[in-house]
Design an enzyme around this catalytic site. Structure first.
Site, PDB file in Angstrom:
ATOM      1  CB  SER A   1     -44.424   2.614  14.718  1.00 50.36           C
ATOM      2  OG  SER A   1     -45.613   3.187  14.246  1.00 50.36           O
ATOM      3  CG  ASN A   2     -40.427   8.020  14.590  1.00 49.48           C
ATOM      4  OD1 ASN A   2     -40.661   8.787  13.671  1.00 49.48           O
ATOM      5  ND2 ASN A   2     -39.725   8.390  15.643  1.00 49.48           N
TER       6      ASN A   2
END
Lengths: 503, 503
Positions: A191-192
């Site tokens: 994920s970011n």
């Protein structure tokens, strides 16, 4: 500056922007400046007396422009795209001209109501579950946030407060600070960075779970993590799943994750920052299967849907949970239309009190482009990525990692990572195209994203030729590739490119 | 939309904005729409096919404009001003045209470096302590945030993380969740709702302390609160002081508060959202005496310094504390110039990853207005407020609360609060001027703020006449005021107004 000067300055600026965007291919995508360059060109204090706008524009061209990285160039392939379109630029201009701050309905009814309407337009365009829409007869609704980071943090904070409230109702033995100290959040290791940051800012440890061979988070992995945490006395609060990860544009398995979240009473937030825009095309909707299990969902209109930054669309199935968590009322913020469903006080849906009239640029863009135009835009980017991936795949020195997904291609030079790293460094030094590294299962890859305002097939060919050129020039030693292949591949590739073009 | 259509549309929009702002006095400041009005006028789904920009502009005038509250009208006296100026509007246009997202230096060196420079310009203009400036040889610096709410939350989060770290180093007996559960924050009961919200979002109880007769927080009050908390085993983390409160534009005693904060190792943040702009004038700087004791400071350039929303200036004495708290590094965010002092990676200074090129509008506005022009703008607003206060003070039916402070006048009808409340309701219903209520020591007051893009003395007279007119019309029963005074005061006031005008 009087109004006549504004008319002149404003129109000159329109022409500047038009010329800039029309001729953006003429410039190297990366600037040739070094840190601190601007410091030498500008005075250390603000001038006492006003200067003419023509002088300022001249300095802008002379000093600012050389320090711009051209995100709207089709040779920009780094990160993900940042949207830019002519109607959205005009929308921003009109928003500034109105100069309003729409934190509640009375502050400008049109600001709130247009947002309610266009967020429904968008939700329907993506075929989101009805419960997320403002027009649905429930507590759900859509709102424009500034960024995916904000949306993710807001979801985390709302989930946190809801979990605390629920636990306090269920279990009177634990104190509030006991509960808060045991909260835990989940996401994938793909994920970011904004997700990890949301964990820090919300003071909830964010467990970044491992992913499968396609870089997707699976339900079983989440279930095991939750079970581990429950066994240790921790309190699972939220899981942030990603549709279209930053690294490789991977899609978490929402259906599996959503079932697990439901089972354990965990808030599911979906961050579809980049890829969410693609759900306007029916052929991509299978990738969001299970979306109805989510409590909240965000995608960046300002990434892949032609509306300039900032414009992040966020929907909640129950916005009351947000309002309960964030509501701080004051006498100076009250007005007589409060609490009406068609006119939410959006300040309770966000971090800040003030908010720009962002719905205007969204409305103008959506209308002047049309639903069909948006779908065409998405499909065009996907087509360009496939074209580029085919060029890469046909060169035996390279391997495409996974497959081209949406507008992203990840590739590397076969063999040691050092070669890929060196290639990227050399390409970046030349400033003709801009790509950034990624890390897939421990191997360095080059991320090639379709970006810019108006990328064409020929731009893909240009990028590939630049990559070829550098690889040939720098003589990166690659044991696996024979000299013969190295000398003859370019002709072959050119043919592939033409075939793609006819499709 | 092709580039030629953009040139036409953009220039038409410039003219629309110029006409709108030039003729803004012709419109009622408040709109005549009811909740849900827009819903009836717009389709329920986005059109499939593109529509022409002329159709969209026509609909904007027909449907959006009637739902706008005209913040830039000089008859807008609610909340605080939201800045709007011609150069800043063009700055926003240019920012949209570049379409960049400057989260780190390489993403557009000019975006970061111009921000570093203009934040120093601003800091020097306000005569802030050198340690806050980027050019100072220390870890301090300035950054543009989206709003005061964001700045306050960021300060709270940074203070929270710093306190946790310090306590863990000092006292190994307490667990991290023990520490977090005992953290506490302070502000005054006059501070903006954003402060209370920052308490909720950062999960630190925000104690809103009582103020003195001038609505200012004093050092002794804070000291007592801290002592109480320490005695209960709580851990004081941050105090958020206000320079120019929303209610009455009161100024907390920074010197006293700062000493107490230093003594107890508490982070002092100053929210000068509105009044901070006034410190560009030396005569107001005594109000920020003790500012060197603060760890961080914010003011909204977008309130009172002619730069359109959003543009909140924030300075920190030690930005490293922020970076330590917020830093989340990923491979795709790394670049080879990282960590150089003239080129901070501003993403670590804020909540979101993405950020707009806001420095451009600030730079363009500061240069085309000049330092002297900004000071003139501030003094003009203060003068208008004094003028209006004199009109009110000369009418025996009214009392001015405290005195006109900066561009804010608080007043009420003598006697019961119900009369003031009714007067405000009636005025608001007529939509000619827009003011909002406040609450000072339990009494309802009307807040009259100098707002709009270009307010003049005659606009103050207009507002006062409107207030008079409504008061006469609605026959609010006021025992203290004889009929004689009610019938004769208007002539007297008119004379006062003219005298003021000559000053």
């Amino acid at each position: 500056m009087d109004v006549n000067e504004f008319r002149e300055f404003g129109k000159a600026a329109v022409d500047f922007v038009a010329d800039y965007l029309e001729n953006i291919r003429d410039k190297d995508v990366l600037p040739s400046v070094h840190p601190g360059y601007l410091h030498k060109s500008l005075p250390e204090v603000l001038p006492e007396q006003p200067e003419g706008w023509r002088d300022v524009m001249r300095d802008m061209e002379k000093f600012i422009l050389p320090g711009i990285t051209h995100w709207q160039s089709p040779n920009f392939h780094a990160y993900f795209p940042t949207a830019c379109s002519y109607p959205a630029i005009v929308g921003e201009l009109l928003t500034s001209g109105f100069g309003i701050v729409g934190f509640n309905w009375i502050c400008s009814p049109a600001c709130t109501e247009l947002e309610v309407i266009v967020m429904d337009w968008l939700g329907k365009l993506l075929d989101l579950p009805e419960e997320f829409l403002n027009c649905h007869d429930g507590p759900g609704g859509g709102v424009i946030q500034g960024s995916a980071s904000e949306s993710i943090l807001i979801a985390a904070l709302a989930a946190r407060e809801q979990t605390v409230r629920r636990l306090r109702e269920e279990n009177t033995e634990m104190s509030e600070s006991d509960i808060r100290g045991r909260l835990i959040a989940y996401s994938s290791d793909q994920s970011n960075s904004a997700v990890e940051k949301a964990g820090i800012l919300s003071a909830m440890p964010m467990r970044l779970l491992g992913t499968d061979s396609k870089c997707a988070l699976r339900g079983e992995t989440l279930r095991q993590a939750i079970e581990q945490d429950l066994a240790m006395g921790n309190i699972p609060s939220i899981c942030i799943a990603t549709l279209g990860t930053t690294g490789t544009c991977a899609f978490d398995n929402i259906e599996e994750i959503g079932q697990v979240c439901r089972e354990y009473n965990v808030w599911l937030h979906i961050d579809a920052a980049y890829a969410g825009a693609a759900f306007c095309c029916p052929e991509y909707r299978p990738l969001m299967k299970g979306v109805e299990l989510a409590e909240s969902f965000n995608f960046n209109v300002h990434k892949w849907m032609m509306v300039n930054f900032d414009c992040c669309a966020m929907w909640l199935k129950n916005a009351d949970l947000l309002v309960q968590a964030f509501n701080v009322d004051r006498i100076y913020l009250q007005h007589r239309f409060q609490g009406q469903s068609k006119a939410p006080d959006y300040r309770h849906w966000q971090i800040s009190l003030g908010r720009r009239f962002r719905a205007l640029k969204l409305w103008i863009t959506l209308r002047t482009v049309g639903a069909e135009g948006i779908r065409r835009h998405i499909r065009h980017h996907v087509h360009l990525a496939k074209h580029f991936a085919a060029l890469i795949a046909a060169d035996e020195r390279f391997e495409v990692i996974g497959e081209a997904t949406m507008g992203l291609v990840c590739f590397r030079i076969r063999g040691e990572c050092s070669a890929t790293k060196k290639l990227l460094e050399k390409i970046t030094e030349r400033k003709k195209i801009y790509m950034i590294p990624g890390n897939v299962h421990g191997r360095i890859v080059i991320r090639f994203a379709i970006c810019g305002m108006n990328p064409q097939l020929s731009d893909m060919d240009f990028a590939f030729q630049e990559i070829q050129h550098v690889l040939n020039e720098v003589h990166i030693p690659i044991e696996e590739i024979s000299d013969k292949i190295r000398n003859h591949f370019s002709k072959k590739i050119r043919i592939t490119a033409s075939e793609e073009r006819i499709q």
